[in-house]
Design a protein around this motif. Sequence first.
Motif, PDB file in Angstrom:
ATOM      1  N   GLY A  42       0.806  -1.219   0.000  1.00 21.14           N
ATOM      2  CA  GLY A  42       0.000   0.000   0.000  1.00 21.14           C
ATOM      3  C   GLY A  42       0.836   1.264   0.000  1.00 21.14           C
ATOM      4  O   GLY A  42       0.576   2.197  -0.765  1.00 21.14           O
ATOM      5  N   LEU A  43       1.855   1.297   0.844  1.00 21.08           N
ATOM      6  CA  LEU A  43       2.644   2.521   0.954  1.00 21.08           C
ATOM      7  C   LEU A  43       3.577   2.712  -0.237  1.00 21.08           C
ATOM      8  O   LEU A  43       3.851   3.853  -0.623  1.00 21.08           O
ATOM      9  CB  LEU A  43       3.426   2.523   2.267  1.00 21.08           C
ATOM     10  CG  LEU A  43       2.551   2.613   3.516  1.00 21.08           C
ATOM     11  CD1 LEU A  43       3.390   2.469   4.771  1.00 21.08           C
ATOM     12  CD2 LEU A  43       1.774   3.902   3.539  1.00 21.08           C
ATOM     13  N   MET A  44       4.058   1.630  -0.826  1.00 22.54           N
ATOM     14  CA  MET A  44       4.886   1.771  -2.030  1.00 22.54           C
ATOM     15  C   MET A  44       4.054   2.289  -3.196  1.00 22.54           C
ATOM     16  O   MET A  44       4.553   3.040  -4.026  1.00 22.54           O
ATOM     17  CB  MET A  44       5.548   0.443  -2.394  1.00 22.54           C
ATOM     18  CG  MET A  44       6.628   0.009  -1.433  1.00 22.54           C
ATOM     19  SD  MET A  44       7.978   1.168  -1.297  1.00 22.54           S
ATOM     20  CE  MET A  44       8.900   0.754  -2.747  1.00 22.54           C
ATOM     21  N   LYS A  65       5.628  11.503   5.076  1.00 24.20           N
ATOM     22  CA  LYS A  65       4.680  10.683   5.838  1.00 24.20           C
ATOM     23  C   LYS A  65       4.684   9.230   5.354  1.00 24.20           C
ATOM     24  O   LYS A  65       4.690   8.297   6.151  1.00 24.20           O
ATOM     25  CB  LYS A  65       3.261  11.242   5.719  1.00 24.20           C
ATOM     26  CG  LYS A  65       2.972  12.431   6.547  1.00 24.20           C
ATOM     27  CD  LYS A  65       1.511  12.820   6.353  1.00 24.20           C
ATOM     28  CE  LYS A  65       1.140  14.052   7.106  1.00 24.20           C
ATOM     29  NZ  LYS A  65      -0.262  14.397   6.886  1.00 24.20           N
ATOM     30  N   MET A  66       4.685   9.059   4.042  1.00 25.90           N
ATOM     31  CA  MET A  66       4.672   7.698   3.491  1.00 25.90           C
ATOM     32  C   MET A  66       5.982   6.981   3.764  1.00 25.90           C
ATOM     33  O   MET A  66       5.999   5.783   4.063  1.00 25.90           O
ATOM     34  CB  MET A  66       4.384   7.723   1.987  1.00 25.90           C
ATOM     35  CG  MET A  66       3.064   8.318   1.630  1.00 25.90           C
ATOM     36  SD  MET A  66       1.697   7.523   2.471  1.00 25.90           S
ATOM     37  CE  MET A  66       0.430   8.722   2.236  1.00 25.90           C
ATOM     38  N   SER A  67       7.095   7.692   3.665  1.00 28.63           N
ATOM     39  CA  SER A  67       8.400   7.080   3.947  1.00 28.63           C
ATOM     40  C   SER A  67       8.501   6.676   5.416  1.00 28.63           C
ATOM     41  O   SER A  67       8.997   5.594   5.739  1.00 28.63           O
ATOM     42  CB  SER A  67       9.529   8.048   3.604  1.00 28.63           C
ATOM     43  OG  SER A  67       9.511   8.377   2.252  1.00 28.63           O
ATOM     44  N   VAL A 107      -5.280   6.765   2.761  1.00 25.68           N
ATOM     45  CA  VAL A 107      -5.995   5.587   2.287  1.00 25.68           C
ATOM     46  C   VAL A 107      -5.046   4.406   2.085  1.00 25.68           C
ATOM     47  O   VAL A 107      -5.434   3.253   2.260  1.00 25.68           O
ATOM     48  CB  VAL A 107      -6.723   5.926   0.959  1.00 25.68           C
ATOM     49  CG1 VAL A 107      -7.383   4.711   0.360  1.00 25.68           C
ATOM     50  CG2 VAL A 107      -7.720   7.031   1.182  1.00 25.68           C
ATOM     51  N   TYR A 108      -3.803   4.701   1.771  1.00 24.53           N
ATOM     52  CA  TYR A 108      -2.845   3.652   1.443  1.00 24.53           C
ATOM     53  C   TYR A 108      -2.388   2.858   2.664  1.00 24.53           C
ATOM     54  O   TYR A 108      -1.864   1.764   2.527  1.00 24.53           O
ATOM     55  CB  TYR A 108      -1.632   4.254   0.736  1.00 24.53           C
ATOM     56  CG  TYR A 108      -2.018   4.986  -0.513  1.00 24.53           C
ATOM     57  CD1 TYR A 108      -2.317   4.288  -1.665  1.00 24.53           C
ATOM     58  CD2 TYR A 108      -2.116   6.372  -0.529  1.00 24.53           C
ATOM     59  CE1 TYR A 108      -2.688   4.947  -2.821  1.00 24.53           C
ATOM     60  CE2 TYR A 108      -2.479   7.040  -1.672  1.00 24.53           C
ATOM     61  CZ  TYR A 108      -2.765   6.324  -2.817  1.00 24.53           C
ATOM     62  OH  TYR A 108      -3.133   6.979  -3.950  1.00 24.53           O
ATOM     63  N   GLY A 109      -2.551   3.397   3.852  1.00 24.15           N
ATOM     64  CA  GLY A 109      -2.086   2.709   5.047  1.00 24.15           C
ATOM     65  C   GLY A 109      -3.179   2.146   5.921  1.00 24.15           C
ATOM     66  O   GLY A 109      -2.895   1.623   7.002  1.00 24.15           O
ATOM     67  N   ILE A 110      -4.415   2.228   5.488  1.00 25.32           N
ATOM     68  CA  ILE A 110      -5.525   1.811   6.351  1.00 25.32           C
ATOM     69  C   ILE A 110      -5.469   0.323   6.671  1.00 25.32           C
ATOM     70  O   ILE A 110      -5.505  -0.075   7.840  1.00 25.32           O
ATOM     71  CB  ILE A 110      -6.889   2.182   5.719  1.00 25.32           C
ATOM     72  CG1 ILE A 110      -7.073   3.687   5.779  1.00 25.32           C
ATOM     73  CG2 ILE A 110      -8.031   1.487   6.441  1.00 25.32           C
ATOM     74  CD1 ILE A 110      -8.325   4.173   5.102  1.00 25.32           C
ATOM     75  N   ILE A 111      -5.362  -0.513   5.658  1.00 23.25           N
ATOM     76  CA  ILE A 111      -5.418  -1.963   5.899  1.00 23.25           C
ATOM     77  C   ILE A 111      -4.202  -2.437   6.687  1.00 23.25           C
ATOM     78  O   ILE A 111      -4.327  -3.187   7.660  1.00 23.25           O
ATOM     79  CB  ILE A 111      -5.561  -2.725   4.572  1.00 23.25           C
ATOM     80  CG1 ILE A 111      -6.873  -2.341   3.894  1.00 23.25           C
ATOM     81  CG2 ILE A 111      -5.514  -4.227   4.804  1.00 23.25           C
ATOM     82  CD1 ILE A 111      -7.052  -2.911   2.523  1.00 23.25           C
ATOM     83  N   GLY A 112      -3.008  -1.997   6.306  1.00 23.95           N
ATOM     84  CA  GLY A 112      -1.806  -2.382   7.045  1.00 23.95           C
ATOM     85  C   GLY A 112      -1.824  -1.867   8.473  1.00 23.95           C
ATOM     86  O   GLY A 112      -1.416  -2.551   9.408  1.00 23.95           O
TER      87      GLY A 112
END
Length: 127
Positions: A42-44, A65-67, A107-112
């Motif tokens: 997700g984060l990549m 934030k993503m890094s 949104v990219y980090g919700i599931i993880g």
Amino acid sequence: MSKKVIGSDGKVYKQVVPSDPNRKRTPELIVGGIGLLLSVVGLMSSFGAAAIADAFGGGGIYTLKMSLGLLLAIVSFILLFFINKKRVLIGWLVLAFGLYILFFCGVYGIIGGIFYTITGIMILARK
């Protein structure tokens, strides 16, 4: 494994011992591994969107934030191998890192983040 003892009457009994401090933590490792996989994927995939957002006035904060979320996901998974040393500390760290990934990586980090939050709760709940 249970230890078998012979009683005074000659019968074989299973010895009951308190919980083992070196108990197996397989469920935590499995849920944490799933969290790592989902967080990394997700984060990549979010770096493209973060680069576009930073190009239009983000100032690099979205990529940062993503890094940071990706780094915390990897550190959380490494911490899972040291649960038996400092269970409470590692449980709180994994929970805090999971909440960071959940709330600050969009949104990219919700599931993880959900999986790491569940892992942190499992570590704190299982003694």
